[in-house]
Each structure stands twice: as C-alpha cells, then as structure tokens.
Design a protein around this motif. Structure first.
Motif, PDB file in Angstrom:
ATOM      1  N   UNK A 293      -0.987   0.166   2.439  1.00 61.95           N
ATOM      2  CA  UNK A 293      -1.256  -1.090   1.510  1.00 61.95           C
ATOM      3  C   UNK A 293      -2.321  -0.739   0.667  1.00 61.95           C
ATOM      4  N   UNK A 294      -2.070  -0.304  -0.475  1.00 61.08           N
ATOM      5  CA  UNK A 294      -3.166  -0.075  -1.431  1.00 61.08           C
ATOM      6  C   UNK A 294      -3.787  -1.297  -2.093  1.00 61.08           C
ATOM      7  N   UNK A 295      -4.936  -1.269  -2.327  1.00 64.90           N
ATOM      8  CA  UNK A 295      -5.729  -2.564  -2.901  1.00 64.90           C
ATOM      9  C   UNK A 295      -5.983  -2.330  -4.353  1.00 64.90           C
ATOM     10  N   UNK A 342       5.662   4.855   3.505  1.00 59.98           N
ATOM     11  CA  UNK A 342       5.729   3.892   2.225  1.00 59.98           C
ATOM     12  C   UNK A 342       4.405   3.665   1.663  1.00 59.98           C
ATOM     13  N   UNK A 343       4.221   4.015   0.378  1.00 59.29           N
ATOM     14  CA  UNK A 343       3.094   3.628  -0.149  1.00 59.29           C
ATOM     15  C   UNK A 343       3.167   2.482  -1.088  1.00 59.29           C
ATOM     16  N   UNK A 344       2.628   1.213  -0.682  1.00 62.91           N
ATOM     17  CA  UNK A 344       2.976  -0.007  -1.449  1.00 62.91           C
ATOM     18  C   UNK A 344       1.630  -0.219  -2.366  1.00 62.91           C
ATOM     19  N   UNK A 398       0.161  -0.279   9.924  1.00 57.90           N
ATOM     20  CA  UNK A 398      -0.041  -0.563   8.572  1.00 57.90           C
ATOM     21  C   UNK A 398      -1.525   0.297   8.451  1.00 57.90           C
ATOM     22  N   UNK A 399      -1.883   0.969   7.331  1.00 61.28           N
ATOM     23  CA  UNK A 399      -3.011   1.568   7.026  1.00 61.28           C
ATOM     24  C   UNK A 399      -3.499   1.013   5.589  1.00 61.28           C
ATOM     25  N   UNK A 400      -4.607   0.867   5.494  1.00 59.76           N
ATOM     26  CA  UNK A 400      -5.321   0.506   4.139  1.00 59.76           C
ATOM     27  C   UNK A 400      -6.652   0.897   4.118  1.00 59.76           C
ATOM     28  N   UNK A 404      -6.518  -7.600   2.832  1.00 55.26           N
ATOM     29  CA  UNK A 404      -6.354  -8.531   3.733  1.00 55.26           C
ATOM     30  C   UNK A 404      -5.193  -8.497   4.496  1.00 55.26           C
ATOM     31  N   UNK A 405      -3.963  -7.884   3.840  1.00 57.94           N
ATOM     32  CA  UNK A 405      -2.709  -7.694   4.501  1.00 57.94           C
ATOM     33  C   UNK A 405      -2.694  -7.224   5.719  1.00 57.94           C
ATOM     34  N   UNK A 406      -3.987  -6.456   6.027  1.00 53.21           N
ATOM     35  CA  UNK A 406      -4.139  -5.798   7.446  1.00 53.21           C
ATOM     36  C   UNK A 406      -4.064  -7.074   8.478  1.00 53.21           C
TER      37      UNK A 406
END
Length: 574
Positions: A293-295, A342-344, A398-400, A404-406
């Motif tokens: 999950x990119x920010x 998956x890179x979001x 999930x990695x970030x 905040x989606x974490x």
C-alpha cells in the motif's frame, strides 16, 4: 484559571463544517467564566484564502466568485456570533490601508527562490505559507516556479497580513491562549507562530480522524509540543486504563463508513460484490499474496516543510523514500517467485473527487512501473477503480511505509509490516516493523508465517478506540442537518435557510446527553490544567482485559460480516 483570556482565531467561518463545531468550544469556555473573543476575517483575505479553496475556487478565480465566497463567510461569522452571543472581533478592524502597502512591498521584491526562506522579525512566514501550495500542487520539493511561485507568493501575503493585524490586536488585548482550527495552514499558522513568539499558548483543533465523527468530534492538543504528530502514540502504553466499552463500539461506525466510502475523506471506492483478486490480476496457484500500500507523500512532505513533522517522517533509515522501497520489493519478487506482489498506488496521486492535480510522485511511479516487471508483480493503478476493501480478503500480508490502511487491514486480522518504525502514525508494538533492511526482510517472513490472527484485530481496535474515540471531544452537532441544507435549495435562498440552520443546530445543542456532559468536562479540565492532550484530562476507566477482548471480538464480528455480505471468504482467526 477562570477569567483567562482565550482568543479563537477563526478566519474561515465560511467552512461551516469547521466553524460550527469550533463554536461549541467557544461557548463552553464562555459559560465557564473565561474571557473569550472570537476573531474572524471579514475581508482581509479577499485576494484568495482557504475558504475559497474549500468552495472549489482556484487562485485565479474571478473577482465576482471570490466576493461571493467572502460574503458567505461574513454571513456565517455574523450568524454564529449573533446566535451564540459570542463577543466577536474582526480582523479588518486591526488591518489598515498602509498595512496592505507594506505587504505588497515586502513580497513583491522577493525572487521566487527567496519566498520559502522569508522571515518577518524572526517568524518563518515563508515556511508557513508553503503548506497549502505544496498540497495544491502535490509537490515533493521546495522549488517553486511559475504558477507555483505565484500561489506561494499570494499565500505569503496572507501570512504577512495576519501578523500585521494580530500585532495590533495583541497590543490592545493580549490573550493567554489562542485556539485555531488547523494551524498548519498559512493564516492560522502565522497567527500561531506570532502567539508562541509572544509566549502565548496555542491549541490545535481539527475534526476527528473517524470518518463517522469527522464533524461531530474534535481533536485538541498543544500545537507547540505536538505539531502534527499524533499524541496518541505517547499514550498507547496506557490505553487499557483509558479504553471503555463505548470507545470500542464507536470504532464500528468508522469502519462501516470506510467500507461504504461515504465520505470525502475516503479515497478508495466502496467495496463491491463478486470481486476476485486472483481473477482480476491473473494470479495462478495458491501462493501467498503481499499487498504493497503506497502512500501519497506530499502531505507528509508539507508537514515537514513547516516543521510540524520531524524529517524522519519522510526520509527513513531503511529506505530514503518509497521509490527505494519499491525498487527493493521488485528485487524481492525475483527472489521469491512463489509469492505474488500487488503494488497499489494511492488514489490521491491522480486527479480524484477531492483534487484535480496529478502528483509529482505519480509521474515517477508511472515511469518506474510501466517498464518490464517480474512476472509475479502486479500494479493496481488508480484508474482501475478497485476498492482496497475488495483486496483485503485475499491477501496474506499488507506492507506499507505509513499508510493508515494498515490499521484497517489489521482490524480484520491481517498481519502488517512497515519498513521503518519511525514512519507510521500508529504504534510500533502492534505490527511488524524495524530499523534496517535485514529486519524488514525478516519481518515479511514472520508475517507470512503468522497468518491472520485475532491478536492483530485486538491490537487494531485498541489503537482505534484510543485514537479515534478517546482522542476526541464529542460535541452536540448534527452533520445530517448541514448535509440536508447543502443539498437543498440553499444556494437559491441561502440567507433565510442559513438562519434556519443556526436555529436547527441550536435546538440540537439543547439536548444534554451523558456523553455531552462527560466530554465537555474533559475539555474544560484540559484547558484549566494546561494539559497538552485530551488523554491527560481523561479519567481512567478500569475495564477488565476479559471484557475489553470480548467487546472487541463482538464488534469485529460485525465488521467481518459486512465483508462476507460482499461475497468475501475471510480466513479464520487464531
């Protein structure tokens, strides 16, 4: 402490969802014997201002459109002062025609490269003025040229106007405390900086981070000590002494709002029925799936630019930026062909329902991720319009960096890995994190081995109960009344309906519920005792660990059912 002078600096009364909740704090202090003044703009910032941005105007908007917003802002300010019997002040009374000439002279002689570094008697107004232009253009550096420099220059003019006017006010009436909504912005930030220079305390207020209570609860903390850092991080070790059953139950409304994507603050579209991650991304086999999950980086960068965040919030010890992290994960993917990644990309990086601008970061992502990639890497582009809540049920980790989606993922039981423990605004204790590349690689393995767990869910709800519920002051405000007004014929009959809006909210305020009395008492205690955070003014609850966990399990079960209603099959929690 009663009798202390409190100044509410409220130049953006035209943003009703901010002004109305703020006014409750004003009334509470006035009723408790404080000497309160409510300072509004009344036209000093008619060149362009934050309220105009909120009403959809661009810096080059026509004068007639700007005047229309100015008139609405003055009308709102007047209505609040009259309806609540507030002792009001107007900035125009302290800003003279010769001041405007000084503003123009000071700012016009500056080169574009000198704007950010401009200071007025030790006040870093250039820095303070940069916050909104950085967000407007979604910047990642401090080079302002062309249109960007013009917007920064205009923002700087407002900062200088603020200081010149407030200096004169402080000579006549010196407050002991200044309270202002979002002091990270230019005009409010300038007021905060001048107040602190004169030894006056400043409190930050802003709507709740809970999507369900965004305008019905307020965050309040000391601006000098906290800046934009979440004070809940310092209080998480005492969370179990503060958490109540009610504070946990309030989290459910926030999570429901996220899944439905029913507020402007949710960038992800709502979850949809029938979505299959593996089918959509053509992932074969049953190997584990890691979601990156990119920010969006400009918000953190803007906070660092005004010294409201430490620099460690944008440049870590593990990777200097997200691009280095993504590059590492592309290499990781080659070494782990059995895993799918998956890179979001963050939806905020492209034009969306809130902003028209494409970010500087997105252009870098497009260049980096449009080339040949490892066969086990997929890109989730914002244009696909996929809800992140449709991705959660089928991922293993999930990695970030700091998204905040974490916490949202953890509420379902998903293990979370951040690559640097200085980046996130949630506790290091509740997820896998570290301070080196080696630790990050190890944590990815540990998270994959752990699977979905009930402990992740418990930790997520503990944090959300503390941060979203106990970290705010609820107010007797009915957002539904304002939504009804804004969607009605209010644009045609704004004056009469505005008066009705005041009266309707006043009737709602007359209800004295238990939480109203409780949170009012906490706020007044915080002010009287000069506490830096709401947490310091809250009584301990003494809820047992057994009841805490059973309440979380019950609320979390309801959240999981909503995902199951979309057709998702969630792993069992251990």
């Amino acid at each position: 402490m009663v009798g202390r002078r409190v100044l509410f600096f409220s130049p953006n009364a035209g943003i009703w969802q901010h002004a109305e909740p703020e006014s409750f704090l004003t009334v509470w202090l006035k009723q408790s014997g404080y000497c309160v003044r409510y300072l509004t703009c009344s036209g000093v910032f008619n060149e362009y201002c934050t309220t105009m941005t909120a009403h959809g105007l661009q810096p080059d908007a026509a004068e007639a459109n700007r005047n229309e917003v100015c008139a609405l802002c003055r009308e709102s300010a007047h209505g609040l002062k009259k309806d609540l019997n507030l002792p009001g002040l107007e900035l125009t009374n302290f800003f003279r025609p010769e001041d405007e000439q000084k503003v123009r002279e000071m700012t016009s002689r500056l080169k574009d490269s000198e704007l950010y570094g401009f200071q007025l008697d030790g006040l870093p107004l250039g820095k303070i003025a940069s916050y909104e232009p950085i967000l407007m253009f979604k910047k990642l550096d401090l080079t302002f040229e062309g249109e960007q420099a013009a917007v920064l220059r205009q923002s700087l003019r407002n900062c200088v106007r603020t200081v010149l006017a407030l200096r004169r006010l402080f000579e006549e009436w010196m407050p002991d405390l200044v309270i202002t909504y979002s002091p990270q912005y230019g005009t409010t930030g300038s007021a905060a900086a001048l107040a602190m220079q004169k030894g006056i305390s400043v409190y930050f207020i802003e709507g709740s981070a809970s999507n369900a209570e965004r305008y019905a609860a307020l965050r309040v903390w000391d601006w000098k000590s906290q800046g934009l850092l979440n004070p809940g991080l310092r209080w998480f070790h005492r969370a179990d002494k503060l958490i109540t059953v009610e504070s946990i139950e309030r989290v459910d409304s926030h999570l429901r709002s996220l899944l439905a994507a029913d507020t402007f603050a949710v960038y992800s579209p709502p979850g949809k029925k029938g979505f299959s991650l593996r089918n959509h991304f053509n992932i074969k086999g049953s190997g584990p799936v890691i979601l990156m999950a990119l920010s969006s980086s400009d918000e953190a960068f803007a906070a660092v630019a005004i010294d409201a965040f430490p620099r460690t919030k944008i440049g870590g010890r593990v990777f200097q930026n997200q691009r280095e992290w993504v590059a590492y994960m592309l290499s990781y993917a080659k070494e782990h062909p059995d895993q799918s990644i998956i890179i979001r990309l963050h939806p905020r990086d492209v034009p969306n329902k809130r902003e028209r601008q494409e970010s500087e970061q997105f252009r870098l992502w497009h260049e980096m991720l449009s080339r040949d990639l490892p066969p086990n890497v997929r890109i989730n582009w914002p244009s696909e319009n996929i809800s992140i809540y449709n991705l959660f049920p089928e991922i293993d980790v999930l990695t970030t960096g700091w998204s905040a989606t974490a916490i949202e993922a953890m509420s379902l039981g998903i293990p979370v890995v951040t690559y640097d423990n200085l980046l996130p605004s949630y506790p290091s204790e509740i997820h896998f994190t570290g301070s080196s590349v080696e630790e990050y690689a190890s944590n990815l393995n540990r998270a994959l081995a752990s699977g979905w767990t009930l402990e992740n869910t418990v930790n997520a709800y503990r944090w959300m109960a503390l941060n979203l519920s106990l970290g705010t002051i609820r107010i007797p405000y009915a957002p539904a009344l304002d939504r009804a007004f804004d969607r009605s014929i209010g644009r045609l009959f704004r004056g009469p309906l505005q008066r009705f809006r005041y009266r309707a909210q006043r009737i709602f305020r007359s209800f004295r519920t238990a939480w109203y009395r409780s949170d009012r008492k906490v706020f007044l205690r915080m002010i009287a005792q000069n506490e830096e955070t709401i947490y310091a003014a809250r009584p301990t609850s003494g809820i047992s660990e057994r009841r805490l966990r059973s309440t979380i399990a019950s609320v979390a079960a309801g959240n999981r059912r909503r995902y199951e209603e979309l057709g998702s099959i969630l792993p069992d929690l251990r």
